[in-house]
Motif scaffolding. Structure first.
Motif, PDB file in Angstrom:
ATOM      1  N   LYS A 126     -36.713  -4.589 -28.940  1.00 57.38           N
ATOM      2  CA  LYS A 126     -35.845  -3.441 -29.171  1.00 57.38           C
ATOM      3  C   LYS A 126     -35.801  -2.588 -27.918  1.00 57.38           C
ATOM      4  O   LYS A 126     -36.823  -2.356 -27.274  1.00 57.38           O
ATOM      5  CB  LYS A 126     -36.346  -2.609 -30.338  1.00 57.38           C
ATOM      6  N   GLY A 127     -34.630  -2.107 -27.617  1.00 55.93           N
ATOM      7  CA  GLY A 127     -34.430  -1.318 -26.421  1.00 55.93           C
ATOM      8  C   GLY A 127     -34.054  -2.134 -25.210  1.00 55.93           C
ATOM      9  O   GLY A 127     -33.772  -1.596 -24.145  1.00 55.93           O
ATOM     10  N   THR A 128     -34.083  -3.478 -25.382  1.00 54.49           N
ATOM     11  CA  THR A 128     -33.739  -4.360 -24.272  1.00 54.49           C
ATOM     12  C   THR A 128     -32.302  -4.830 -24.429  1.00 54.49           C
ATOM     13  O   THR A 128     -31.878  -5.275 -25.498  1.00 54.49           O
ATOM     14  CB  THR A 128     -34.682  -5.569 -24.233  1.00 54.49           C
ATOM     15  N   GLU A 129     -31.500  -4.687 -23.367  1.00 55.36           N
ATOM     16  CA  GLU A 129     -30.124  -5.176 -23.348  1.00 55.36           C
ATOM     17  C   GLU A 129     -29.960  -6.102 -22.160  1.00 55.36           C
ATOM     18  O   GLU A 129     -30.331  -5.753 -21.034  1.00 55.36           O
ATOM     19  CB  GLU A 129     -29.121  -4.020 -23.240  1.00 55.36           C
ATOM     20  N   VAL A 130     -29.420  -7.270 -22.433  1.00 52.65           N
ATOM     21  CA  VAL A 130     -29.237  -8.263 -21.383  1.00 52.65           C
ATOM     22  C   VAL A 130     -27.744  -8.550 -21.252  1.00 52.65           C
ATOM     23  O   VAL A 130     -27.073  -8.902 -22.237  1.00 52.65           O
ATOM     24  CB  VAL A 130     -29.999  -9.560 -21.696  1.00 52.65           C
ATOM     25  N   VAL A 131     -27.189  -8.375 -20.037  1.00 47.13           N
ATOM     26  CA  VAL A 131     -25.775  -8.638 -19.771  1.00 47.13           C
ATOM     27  C   VAL A 131     -25.606 -10.133 -19.550  1.00 47.13           C
ATOM     28  O   VAL A 131     -26.148 -10.704 -18.606  1.00 47.13           O
ATOM     29  CB  VAL A 131     -25.281  -7.858 -18.553  1.00 47.13           C
ATOM     30  N   VAL A 132     -24.870 -10.775 -20.431  1.00 50.13           N
ATOM     31  CA  VAL A 132     -24.649 -12.203 -20.294  1.00 50.13           C
ATOM     32  C   VAL A 132     -23.299 -12.489 -19.622  1.00 50.13           C
ATOM     33  O   VAL A 132     -23.060 -13.593 -19.164  1.00 50.13           O
ATOM     34  CB  VAL A 132     -24.720 -12.887 -21.664  1.00 50.13           C
ATOM     35  N   GLN A 133     -22.412 -11.501 -19.604  1.00 49.65           N
ATOM     36  CA  GLN A 133     -21.123 -11.670 -18.901  1.00 49.65           C
ATOM     37  C   GLN A 133     -20.699 -10.316 -18.344  1.00 49.65           C
ATOM     38  O   GLN A 133     -20.419  -9.398 -19.100  1.00 49.65           O
ATOM     39  CB  GLN A 133     -20.041 -12.198 -19.851  1.00 49.65           C
ATOM     40  N   PRO A 134     -20.685 -10.202 -17.039  1.00 49.39           N
ATOM     41  CA  PRO A 134     -20.274  -8.918 -16.468  1.00 49.39           C
ATOM     42  C   PRO A 134     -18.777  -8.680 -16.698  1.00 49.39           C
ATOM     43  O   PRO A 134     -17.982  -9.620 -16.744  1.00 49.39           O
ATOM     44  CB  PRO A 134     -20.583  -9.078 -14.992  1.00 49.39           C
ATOM     45  N   GLY A 135     -18.396  -7.436 -16.877  1.00 50.26           N
ATOM     46  CA  GLY A 135     -16.982  -7.108 -17.084  1.00 50.26           C
ATOM     47  C   GLY A 135     -16.215  -7.026 -15.783  1.00 50.26           C
ATOM     48  O   GLY A 135     -16.766  -6.760 -14.732  1.00 50.26           O
ATOM     49  N   GLU A 136     -14.903  -7.286 -15.877  1.00 53.87           N
ATOM     50  CA  GLU A 136     -14.022  -7.184 -14.720  1.00 53.87           C
ATOM     51  C   GLU A 136     -12.830  -6.274 -15.068  1.00 53.87           C
ATOM     52  O   GLU A 136     -12.203  -6.434 -16.112  1.00 53.87           O
ATOM     53  CB  GLU A 136     -13.503  -8.555 -14.303  1.00 53.87           C
ATOM     54  N   VAL A 137     -12.570  -5.341 -14.176  1.00 50.36           N
ATOM     55  CA  VAL A 137     -11.459  -4.409 -14.375  1.00 50.36           C
ATOM     56  C   VAL A 137     -10.135  -5.124 -14.107  1.00 50.36           C
ATOM     57  O   VAL A 137      -9.998  -5.832 -13.114  1.00 50.36           O
ATOM     58  CB  VAL A 137     -11.611  -3.186 -13.440  1.00 50.36           C
ATOM     59  N   GLY A 138      -9.167  -4.909 -15.012  1.00 52.71           N
ATOM     60  CA  GLY A 138      -7.837  -5.478 -14.816  1.00 52.71           C
ATOM     61  C   GLY A 138      -6.945  -4.489 -14.075  1.00 52.71           C
ATOM     62  O   GLY A 138      -7.372  -3.413 -13.655  1.00 52.71           O
ATOM     63  N   SER A 139      -5.664  -4.815 -13.946  1.00 54.05           N
ATOM     64  CA  SER A 139      -4.716  -3.924 -13.275  1.00 54.05           C
ATOM     65  C   SER A 139      -3.319  -4.121 -13.863  1.00 54.05           C
ATOM     66  O   SER A 139      -3.007  -5.169 -14.416  1.00 54.05           O
ATOM     67  CB  SER A 139      -4.676  -4.197 -11.772  1.00 54.05           C
ATOM     68  N   ARG A 140      -2.475  -3.048 -13.717  1.00 56.18           N
ATOM     69  CA  ARG A 140      -1.081  -3.111 -14.177  1.00 56.18           C
ATOM     70  C   ARG A 140      -0.204  -2.350 -13.201  1.00 56.18           C
ATOM     71  O   ARG A 140      -0.659  -1.429 -12.510  1.00 56.18           O
ATOM     72  CB  ARG A 140      -0.958  -2.518 -15.576  1.00 56.18           C
ATOM     73  N   ARG A 141       1.051  -2.772 -13.170  1.00 54.71           N
ATOM     74  CA  ARG A 141       2.021  -2.105 -12.301  1.00 54.71           C
ATOM     75  C   ARG A 141       2.889  -1.181 -13.178  1.00 54.71           C
ATOM     76  O   ARG A 141       3.532  -1.642 -14.117  1.00 54.71           O
ATOM     77  CB  ARG A 141       2.915  -3.112 -11.583  1.00 54.71           C
ATOM     78  N   VAL A 142       2.887   0.092 -12.851  1.00 50.65           N
ATOM     79  CA  VAL A 142       3.621   1.099 -13.623  1.00 50.65           C
ATOM     80  C   VAL A 142       4.728   1.674 -12.750  1.00 50.65           C
ATOM     81  O   VAL A 142       4.482   2.081 -11.613  1.00 50.65           O
ATOM     82  CB  VAL A 142       2.699   2.227 -14.110  1.00 50.65           C
ATOM     83  N   THR A 143       5.953   1.689 -13.301  1.00 52.96           N
ATOM     84  CA  THR A 143       7.098   2.241 -12.576  1.00 52.96           C
ATOM     85  C   THR A 143       7.397   3.638 -13.116  1.00 52.96           C
ATOM     86  O   THR A 143       7.577   3.830 -14.327  1.00 52.96           O
ATOM     87  CB  THR A 143       8.334   1.353 -12.741  1.00 52.96           C
ATOM     88  N   TYR A 144       7.453   4.605 -12.212  1.00 52.79           N
ATOM     89  CA  TYR A 144       7.748   5.995 -12.563  1.00 52.79           C
ATOM     90  C   TYR A 144       9.057   6.413 -11.926  1.00 52.79           C
ATOM     91  O   TYR A 144       9.422   5.958 -10.843  1.00 52.79           O
ATOM     92  CB  TYR A 144       6.640   6.933 -12.061  1.00 52.79           C
ATOM     93  N   PHE A 145       9.762   7.306 -12.660  1.00 53.04           N
ATOM     94  CA  PHE A 145      10.943   7.940 -12.079  1.00 53.04           C
ATOM     95  C   PHE A 145      10.534   9.347 -11.663  1.00 53.04           C
ATOM     96  O   PHE A 145      10.124  10.170 -12.493  1.00 53.04           O
ATOM     97  CB  PHE A 145      12.100   8.001 -13.075  1.00 53.04           C
ATOM     98  N   VAL A 146      10.654   9.619 -10.411  1.00 52.07           N
ATOM     99  CA  VAL A 146      10.266  10.917  -9.870  1.00 52.07           C
ATOM    100  C   VAL A 146      11.531  11.624  -9.392  1.00 52.07           C
ATOM    101  O   VAL A 146      12.301  11.067  -8.610  1.00 52.07           O
ATOM    102  CB  VAL A 146       9.266  10.770  -8.705  1.00 52.07           C
ATOM    103  N   ARG A 147      11.748  12.856  -9.886  1.00 49.96           N
ATOM    104  CA  ARG A 147      12.938  13.590  -9.466  1.00 49.96           C
ATOM    105  C   ARG A 147      12.563  14.965  -8.923  1.00 49.96           C
ATOM    106  O   ARG A 147      11.511  15.526  -9.264  1.00 49.96           O
ATOM    107  CB  ARG A 147      13.924  13.737 -10.615  1.00 49.96           C
ATOM    108  N   THR A 148      13.466  15.482  -8.136  1.00 45.56           N
ATOM    109  CA  THR A 148      13.328  16.832  -7.608  1.00 45.56           C
ATOM    110  C   THR A 148      14.506  17.657  -8.107  1.00 45.56           C
ATOM    111  O   THR A 148      15.639  17.178  -8.145  1.00 45.56           O
ATOM    112  CB  THR A 148      13.315  16.829  -6.069  1.00 45.56           C
ATOM    113  N   VAL A 149      14.220  18.881  -8.545  1.00 42.51           N
ATOM    114  CA  VAL A 149      15.253  19.802  -9.021  1.00 42.51           C
ATOM    115  C   VAL A 149      15.315  20.958  -8.041  1.00 42.51           C
ATOM    116  O   VAL A 149      14.342  21.710  -7.883  1.00 42.51           O
ATOM    117  CB  VAL A 149      14.937  20.307 -10.439  1.00 42.51           C
ATOM    118  N   ASN A 150      16.477  21.061  -7.397  1.00 41.70           N
ATOM    119  CA  ASN A 150      16.652  22.077  -6.352  1.00 41.70           C
ATOM    120  C   ASN A 150      15.500  22.032  -5.346  1.00 41.70           C
ATOM    121  O   ASN A 150      14.978  23.074  -4.910  1.00 41.70           O
ATOM    122  CB  ASN A 150      16.769  23.473  -6.972  1.00 41.70           C
ATOM    123  N   GLY A 151      15.072  20.798  -5.016  1.00 39.12           N
ATOM    124  CA  GLY A 151      14.055  20.595  -3.997  1.00 39.12           C
ATOM    125  C   GLY A 151      12.629  20.646  -4.500  1.00 39.12           C
ATOM    126  O   GLY A 151      11.693  20.403  -3.729  1.00 39.12           O
TER     127      GLY A 151
END
Length: 439
Positions: free
Chosen positions: A300-325
């Motif tokens: 008890k109290g022992t944790e063993v990592v049997v598979q390390p995690g890997e961070v994923g990624s995604r491509r996000v498209t944003y619309f950016v606007r300027t109002v009167n600059g």
């Protein structure tokens, strides 16, 4: 009313025209003789005495006069009886004619602008309108008011009410007017029409059925655009139309601070917003999931990592606007997964910990840990071959019953495995720090 002339026969004859009774015709000679005799007798009487002369010469004529007078007096009641009915008829005709003339009135009646002059026996305005078949309602105008007494020479005016659906500066009203033209209705309703837009010509007639009228009065509107302020007078129906009158155009995504299709109010200030926009693509991380599984072989109290995690990624498209600059907050419009994350899998111990290890308890295990790893359970040496509080190598750790790598186990389990190693090999596994166990 039709009048019929009645002719009455005149039966009245004055009494002086009644025929006198005729005396018996006498011989002219005898009459002359009688006159002569009378003359002599009158002369003799004057000489002899009055009494004898009057009794002899005048007796016949006096008697005739008395007889004529008696006949006249007898005929007078009959003449009066004929005269009284005739007088009554004349008096009735004279009185009736006077009453007839007094009741007849010459008045002028104007109905919706159409005048006519007439004779009437009506006593008041209400009776006159009823006689002429003129019906009036709650929205009609009658002057003088119904019930007013009439006199000859009076003028009565009737104007019919007309329903008007008036849309004044964008607000709709249901009103009534007695005016017969659009201009008259505007004046009667108190609508300021100078410079206003009218959906109908001012001279247009308004029928009894009424009409729909759209009126847009002139208003003052101020526009703020491109750093400049422009104020105009307009009767436009929409903000967009007023904007065009001010010579300001919208391009691309440009807009206004109020909807362009809204009605411009007097004194309103409208800001024109120049909008420029572009798309931006960003790659964002996708965190991995941690999956824990219980393992009865681990303490008890022992944790063993049997598979390390890997961070994923995604491509996000944003619309950016300027109002009167001024740059606005980006708005996400699309996204796609570039790399799926890999879950981290961990074994979690459920085995009860041993109470002690004979031959190893009572030693300074804390001192040994401080010397080997600085007292850090997850410490790993620079080569990556040794880890944990006591810097086990993975092979030795697993030979002592440990799972995974030593630095992944709890501090209690690491101390337990180190005690077992000490019982087997003494302090030799820690050639540089082993003497701390005694210190």
């Amino acid at each position: 009313m039709e009048y019929v002339e009645v002719t009455y026969a005149d039966t009245y004859v004055p009494s002086y025209e009644l025929q006198q009774p005729r005396l018996p015709r006498q011989n002219p000679g005898a009459v002359a003789a009688a006159d002569t005799v009378g003359s002599d007798a009158r002369g003799g009487a004057r000489g002899d005495g009055r009494g004898g002369g009057r009794g002899g010469g005048h007796g016949g004529r006096a008697e005739a006069r008395r007889a004529a007078r008696h006949r006249k007096e007898a005929e007078r009641p009959e003449a009066m009886r004929r005269l009284v009915p005739q007088a009554l008829v004349v008096a009735f005709l004279v009185g009736g004619t006077s009453a007839f003339v007094a009741s007849d009135k010459a008045v002028k009646l104007s109905v919706d602008g159409v005048p006519r002059t007439m004779h009437t026996f009506a006593d008041d305005v209400t009776e006159l309108l009823e006689d002429q078949g003129v019906e009036v309602g709650a929205h009609d105008l009658v002057a003088p008011a119904p019930g007013t007494e009439l006199a000859s020479g009076d003028e009565v005016v009737v104007r019919y009410g007309r329903p008007v659906t008036l849309t004044l500066d964008g607000r709709r009203h249901r009103v009534w007017t007695t005016a017969r033209t659009v201009e008259g209705a505007l004046r009667q309703l108190g609508v300021r029409a100078e410079g206003a837009y009218l959906s109908a010509a001012r001279s247009m007639a308004i029928g009894r059925a009424g009409l729909a009228l759209d009126v847009r009065t002139e208003r003052t509107v101020t526009f703020m655009a491109d750093g400049r302020e422009r104020t105009i007078r307009t009767n436009a129906a929409t903000v967009g139309a007023a904007l065009a009158e001010a010579g300001i155009s919208l391009r691309g995504q440009d807009t206004t601070s109020v909807p362009a299709e809204s009605f411009p109010r007097d004194g309103q200030r409208v800001t024109v917003m120049r909008i420029r926009g572009a798309k931006e693509v960003r790659e964002e991380p996708i965190p991995f999931e941690v999956i824990k599984t219980e393992d009865a072989s681990l303490f008890k109290g022992t944790e063993v990592v049997v598979q390390p995690g890997e961070v994923g990624s995604r491509r996000v498209t944003y619309f950016v606007r300027t109002v009167n600059g001024v740059r606005q907050k980006p708005r996400k419009v699309a996204e796609e997964i570039a790399r799926e994350p890999v879950a981290r899998r961990v074994m979690v111990g459920t085995k009860e910990k041993p109470a002690f290890v004979a031959g190893a308890d009572g030693l300074n295990w804390n001192g040994l840990a401080q010397c080997e790893s600085g007292g850090r359970p997850g410490a790993v040496d620079p080569t990556g071959n040794y880890g944990g509080l006591y810097q086990f190598d993975t092979r030795t750790w697993q030979s002592l019953g440990g799972s995974g790598r030593p630095q992944e186990a709890s501090a209690e389990e690491q101390t337990y495995r180190a005690k077992k190693l000490y019982v087997q090999r003494g302090a030799s596994p820690w050639p540089h720090c082993g003497d701390r166990l005694r210190g």
